[in-house]
Enzyme design. Structure first.
Site, PDB file in Angstrom:
ATOM      1  N   GLU A  89       1.929  -8.173 -49.914  1.00 30.32           N
ATOM      2  CA  GLU A  89       2.679  -8.902 -50.936  1.00 30.32           C
ATOM      3  C   GLU A  89       2.057  -8.704 -52.320  1.00 30.32           C
ATOM      4  O   GLU A  89       2.727  -8.819 -53.339  1.00 30.32           O
ATOM      5  CB  GLU A  89       2.721 -10.406 -50.566  1.00 30.32           C
ATOM      6  CG  GLU A  89       3.887 -11.139 -51.184  1.00 30.32           C
ATOM      7  CD  GLU A  89       4.055 -12.566 -50.656  1.00 30.32           C
ATOM      8  OE1 GLU A  89       3.181 -13.053 -49.921  1.00 30.32           O
ATOM      9  OE2 GLU A  89       5.068 -13.193 -51.005  1.00 30.32           O
ATOM     10  N   HIS A 120      -4.016   1.849 -25.676  1.00 29.88           N
ATOM     11  CA  HIS A 120      -3.201   2.333 -24.565  1.00 29.88           C
ATOM     12  C   HIS A 120      -1.724   2.382 -24.936  1.00 29.88           C
ATOM     13  O   HIS A 120      -0.863   2.512 -24.066  1.00 29.88           O
ATOM     14  CB  HIS A 120      -3.433   1.447 -23.336  1.00 29.88           C
ATOM     15  CG  HIS A 120      -4.865   1.516 -22.884  1.00 29.88           C
ATOM     16  ND1 HIS A 120      -5.286   2.329 -21.869  1.00 29.88           N
ATOM     17  CD2 HIS A 120      -5.978   0.920 -23.387  1.00 29.88           C
ATOM     18  CE1 HIS A 120      -6.601   2.215 -21.735  1.00 29.88           C
ATOM     19  NE2 HIS A 120      -7.045   1.362 -22.649  1.00 29.88           N
ATOM     20  N   LYS A 180      16.129 -14.413 -50.240  1.00 27.02           N
ATOM     21  CA  LYS A 180      16.385 -15.870 -50.334  1.00 27.02           C
ATOM     22  C   LYS A 180      17.703 -16.122 -51.041  1.00 27.02           C
ATOM     23  O   LYS A 180      18.520 -16.926 -50.598  1.00 27.02           O
ATOM     24  CB  LYS A 180      15.276 -16.546 -51.156  1.00 27.02           C
ATOM     25  CG  LYS A 180      13.962 -16.699 -50.455  1.00 27.02           C
ATOM     26  CD  LYS A 180      13.072 -17.607 -51.313  1.00 27.02           C
ATOM     27  CE  LYS A 180      11.638 -17.509 -50.908  1.00 27.02           C
ATOM     28  NZ  LYS A 180      10.729 -18.115 -51.874  1.00 27.02           N
TER      29      LYS A 180
HETATM   30  O1  PA5 Z   1       1.783 -15.924 -51.084  1.00 23.02           O
HETATM   31  C1  PA5 Z   1       2.848 -16.404 -51.428  1.00 23.02           C
HETATM   32  O2  PA5 Z   1       3.054 -16.723 -52.603  1.00 23.02           O
HETATM   33  C2  PA5 Z   1       3.958 -16.673 -50.446  1.00 23.02           C
HETATM   34  O3  PA5 Z   1       3.652 -16.193 -49.194  1.00 23.02           O
HETATM   35  C3  PA5 Z   1       4.221 -18.159 -50.320  1.00 23.02           C
HETATM   36  O4  PA5 Z   1       3.052 -18.789 -49.921  1.00 23.02           O
HETATM   37  C4  PA5 Z   1       5.344 -18.421 -49.320  1.00 23.02           C
HETATM   38  O5  PA5 Z   1       6.508 -17.766 -49.725  1.00 23.02           O
HETATM   39  C5  PA5 Z   1       5.603 -19.911 -49.195  1.00 23.02           C
HETATM   40  O6  PA5 Z   1       5.922 -20.462 -50.436  1.00 23.02           O
HETATM   41  P1  PA5 Z   1       5.834 -22.011 -50.693  1.00 23.02           P
HETATM   42  O7  PA5 Z   1       4.422 -22.422 -50.531  1.00 23.02           O
HETATM   43  O8  PA5 Z   1       6.333 -22.185 -52.099  1.00 23.02           O
HETATM   44  O9  PA5 Z   1       6.723 -22.671 -49.683  1.00 23.02           O
END
Ligand code: PA5
Length: 448
Positions: free
Chosen positions: A289, A310, A424
């Site tokens: 990410e 394996h 989303k």
């Molecule tokens: O690292 C990140 O920013 C994301 O993985 C968020 O943690 C994830 O999308 C969850 O978001 P939120 O904490 O706003 O629910």
């Protein structure tokens, strides 16, 4: 002194010395950008100083909430997704018995997870299981609006309310969210839930040392003080004024970046311990990410050896040569298992008699490193001396710090995630959420 070492003996021959030197000097510049907070995403660098800045009062407050959860409940359901649950799960699973579901932890409550996907059967079974159990909830969302955890929270909150009434919720619901904004904050204030704050300048995947990670970890019975101490040791070590070749994060980031430059587009994290599988999940999110944007980025994958030797072992040894490995090795076992002599040697294993299982694992690791590097897969090694809260604190902070350097070397902002929004918005449009009407029309036109 840290308990982590980096070894490049099975990667060195793949990277020309002048390229490595170039990358090391780039890594030093990237590290300066990180430390002087002068790069892209610098409003999300609170995690860099977090280990040394957490106060004992903050830790105390988390421990008190954890004790209250342990007092009132047998189970804690951690509701969150991505960075809002993976850090806690990584640490808890690394330290827990693999048979925890058969012999629940005596130290803390047993942790269950929800809201990290939308599977109907999973949530139905969880609700049915909890119907007659004594449980609490820690709902975690920085934005306070993420759909998956919001749905799970609505379902579980209504079960809790039915079981214990509105009054009974106060001891059983803990929320971790933004200090001011979002639906979760509003709802928590209305109900009067105990609420922990995620600092504005710490993004989800860098948040394991905030209450996001600390509260579930403490409730599970593990020492958050030792976790923070470990991270603090690593913070001090990585910020020390040394040459980049003597800085663990700069070395790892330089190799990653050099290998990427040489066409190795996939990094496979390897562990020989099943209880590290969620450390690898957390690591994949952190790097994937943070780096995967603007058409760039190493694709982070993971395998569990020797199990996957394996299956995926074939591809790694012999498939497309665009891969490098990073192998995590744990140099000691908490419990030694010895192989004994069998008089008739009917299974042919007497040559191992007297050896520990850990000795067998070590030779499996070495044999695989030789085989894969001979098959043109560069292998980087990360060794930790054992597995406990302190070492995991060091390891996770090390990965965060490396990721910051690595992202800047790649020329991306490692602290945003614009790509996550697209699915989303489409989902909201298709589900008929207000404000997404135009997008829905576009999607439907696209489907014609
Ligand atoms: O690292 C990140 O920013 C994301 O993985 C968020 O943690 C994830 O999308 C969850 O978001 P939120 O904490 O706003 O629910």
């Amino acid at each position: 002194m840290t308990n982590l070492t980096f070894n490049d003996r099975f990667a060195k021959r793949f990277v020309p010395e002048n390229l490595l030197q170039e990358k090391l000097s780039e890594s030093a510049k990237a590290m300066q950008t990180l430390l002087t907070k002068s790069g892209a995403g610098n409003e999300f660098l609170g995690w860099v100083d977090l280990p040394s800045q957490i106060t004992s009062e903050e830790l105390q407050r988390v421990r008190e909430a954890a004790e209250s959860i342990q007092k009132h409940s047998e189970y804690l359901v951690v509701i969150g997704i991505g960075g809002s649950y993976l850090g806690a799960r990584a640490i808890i699973e690394a330290l827990s018995s693999p048979f925890q579901h058969l012999e629940p932890s005596k130290k803390g409550v047993t942790i269950l997870y929800a809201g990290h996907h939308l599977d109907s059967d999973y949530h139905a079974k969880l609700l049915a299981f909890l119907e007659n159990k004594n449980f609490s909830i820690n709902v975690i969302s920085k934005s306070g609006t993420t759909t998956e955890p919001a749905i799970a929270f609505r379902l579980l909150l209504s079960l809790l309310e039915r079981k214990y009434g509105k009054q009974g919720l106060k001891n059983r619901v803990f929320s971790t969210t933004d200090r001011a904004k979002g639906a979760l904050k509003k709802l928590s204030d209305e109900y009067g839930f105990e609420t922990f704050t995620i600092p504005d300048d710490v993004g989800g995947r860098y948040s394991f040392l905030t209450p996001v990670g600390l509260l579930p970890i403490a409730a599970a019975g593990f020492s958050i003080n030792q976790l923070v101490d470990g991270a603090k040791t690593m913070e001090k070590n990585l910020k020390a004024n040394v040459k980049p070749e003597d800085n663990l994060a700069c070395r790892y980031a330089s190799y990653r970046n050099a290998l990427y430059f040489l066409g190795k587009k996939t990094e496979v994290m390897v562990s020989y311990q099943p209880n590290l599988s969620f450390v690898m999940e957390w690591w994949k999110q952190l790097f994937g990410e943070s780096e995967g944007k603007g058409g760039k980025g190493i694709f982070p994958a993971s395998v569990q050896f020797t199990t996957d030797l394996h299956s995926m072992g074939q591809y790694l040894q012999d498939g497309e040569r665009t891969i490098f490995e990073t192998v995590i090795q744990v140099d000691s076992a908490k419990a030694d298992v010895y192989l004994t002599e069998k008089p008739d040697d009917s299974d042919g294993l007497n040559y191992l008699a007297g050896k520990k299982l850990l000795d067998v694992t070590k030779q499996a690791i070495l044999g695989t490193l030789v085989a894969h590097s001979d098959g043109n897969v560069p292998c980087l090694e990360l060794n930790v001396s054992g597995l406990n809260e302190e070492i995991l604190g060091q390891l996770l902070y090390f990965f965060e710090f490396t990721c910051g350097i690595s992202g800047y070397m790649l020329g991306v902002n490692p602290f945003d995630q614009p790509g996550v929004e697209d699915y989303k918005n489409n989902m909201f449009a298709l589900l008929g959420k207000n404000g997404f009407e135009e997008r829905k029309k576009q999607i439907l036109a696209h489907l014609k």
